[in-house]
Scaffold this motif. Sequence first.
Motif, mmCIF file in Angstrom:
data_model
loop_
_atom_site.group_PDB
_atom_site.id
_atom_site.type_symbol
_atom_site.label_atom_id
_atom_site.label_comp_id
_atom_site.label_asym_id
_atom_site.label_seq_id
_atom_site.Cartn_x
_atom_site.Cartn_y
_atom_site.Cartn_z
ATOM 1 N N SER A 181 0.731 -1.237 0.049
ATOM 2 C CA SER A 181 -0.057 -0.031 0.139
ATOM 3 C C SER A 181 0.964 1.300 0.036
ATOM 4 O O SER A 181 1.684 1.063 0.554
ATOM 5 N N VAL A 182 0.033 2.253 -0.466
ATOM 6 C CA VAL A 182 0.881 3.612 -0.533
ATOM 7 C C VAL A 182 -0.177 4.378 0.176
ATOM 8 O O VAL A 182 -1.338 4.916 -0.129
ATOM 9 N N ILE A 183 0.173 4.814 1.660
ATOM 10 C CA ILE A 183 -0.612 5.279 2.535
ATOM 11 C C ILE A 183 -0.348 6.774 2.507
ATOM 12 O O ILE A 183 0.584 7.322 2.843
ATOM 13 N N THR A 184 -1.218 7.583 1.961
ATOM 14 C CA THR A 184 -1.320 8.976 2.093
ATOM 15 C C THR A 184 -2.211 9.882 2.942
ATOM 16 O O THR A 184 -2.089 11.021 3.001
ATOM 17 N N LYS A 185 -3.134 9.135 3.456
ATOM 18 C CA LYS A 185 -3.967 9.575 4.391
ATOM 19 C C LYS A 185 -4.070 8.970 5.733
ATOM 20 O O LYS A 185 -3.790 7.791 5.797
ATOM 21 N N ASP A 186 -4.497 9.822 6.731
ATOM 22 C CA ASP A 186 -4.643 9.120 8.093
ATOM 23 C C ASP A 186 -5.538 7.844 8.080
ATOM 24 O O ASP A 186 -6.445 8.038 7.287
#
Length: 465
Positions: free
Chosen positions: A425-430
Amino acid sequence: MSADERSLAIVVLAAGKGTRMKSDLPKVMQPVLEEPMLYHVMRALAPLGPVAVIVGHGGDVVEYYLDSNWPDTNVLWQRDQLGTGHAVMMAKNWLSGFDRVLIVNGDMPLLTTDTARHISDSHVGGCSFATFSAEDPSGYGRVLKDPRVRIVEEKDCSEEERALTEVNAGVYLVDVPPLLKGLKELGRDNSQGEYYLVDILDSFHRMGLPVSAIHLDSSDDVMGVNNPLELAEVGRILRDRYLKGWMIGEGVKCIDPSSVWIGPEVVFKGEAIIYPNVQIWGKTEIGRNVTVESFSVLRDAVVGDGSRINGYVRIEDSSLGRQVKAGPFCYIRHRADVSDEAFVGKFVEVKKSLIGKGSKVPHLSYMGDATLGERVNIGAGTITCNYDGENKHKTSIGDDVFVGSDTMLVAPVKIGDNAMTGAGSVITKDVPDGALAIGRARQRNIEDRRGLMKKKSGGGDRVKQ
């Protein structure tokens, strides 16, 4: 100034260039166990009384070092290097407030406090100077005691005098009032055109004052350093001294002491096991029952009780709590804090981050500018993307979080307690507490891969040759 404060001053001669070092650094700033040579001299002498250091060549560098690390030191300049006697002349105004002065060369990093104190305690008045018996006295001034104590430079020795083995160590303990008078009588009528401090002995004889030779049992303590080979030799001797002290005093176990290097500011809190080819520098503190395996380098690190540092680990300006495991092949740096019972494993870099109690970063990951809570598991290949090209940003990971392998945490971002991220995954949000975050493209299976490749190539079957 009290009588005790008046009693003894120390003058360190540190104005020389050290031509044979072939270095841009001033001689006394050459490193010994990652500290300037002058550090070791100051460490030995500072407990005995006020210190003045005579600087000259590269004096700005020396003065800056002293101001930063030994702020109580008096720095006096010798603008023209006209010999050892001339150097002491630069301190005459400062010395007028004292009764006695110990004069030491700044290139004697093996000098100990005990030896300097022995010279001071052995002084009977007038002028005393340290001597030792040399296996090879070549280059040293010979000490003669009949009919009076004097020093004859080698070039002026007769064949009989040249055979003498008691030599001048270049350390003097002198009563100040007659010294100041004698300095006025020094001349420079010699081949070098310099004022030699050794000539002060003649002044004391003329004044009818005692001149005494104080023989030292070991020549190591007054060994001067003039070239890179001697610099390496004193480093080995100092290393052995420090290791012996910790091994005997605290029960540190070194499997091969000759391959281990530790600095003078390193502290062991108790028993530890140090494998071969380990380096420990700076203000590192090693707790009780710590193991450090081969080819690890620690600098300004704090390692808690019971921790194990496996091979090929580098730790800089960071701390490890109790029962921490690190490595092999990891890099912990820039004020990182690894809490109790945490694990930083193979090919992991931790920079300016907090790894919470019991958390694990087992392999192939980068944690930069991050805060990890307790019992966090970081999957292989995870990184915090903390730099946007202009600024560094923080990643916050709560307690009991499971981060799937190959997760990119694009800071600033926060992962809540008990949350999980899907692998890749690419996590960009809380991510809220207890949530599963998946940030990746949906998988698409395309049938007949070979047929698709033929269409893309724009042709039919290949003709076999």
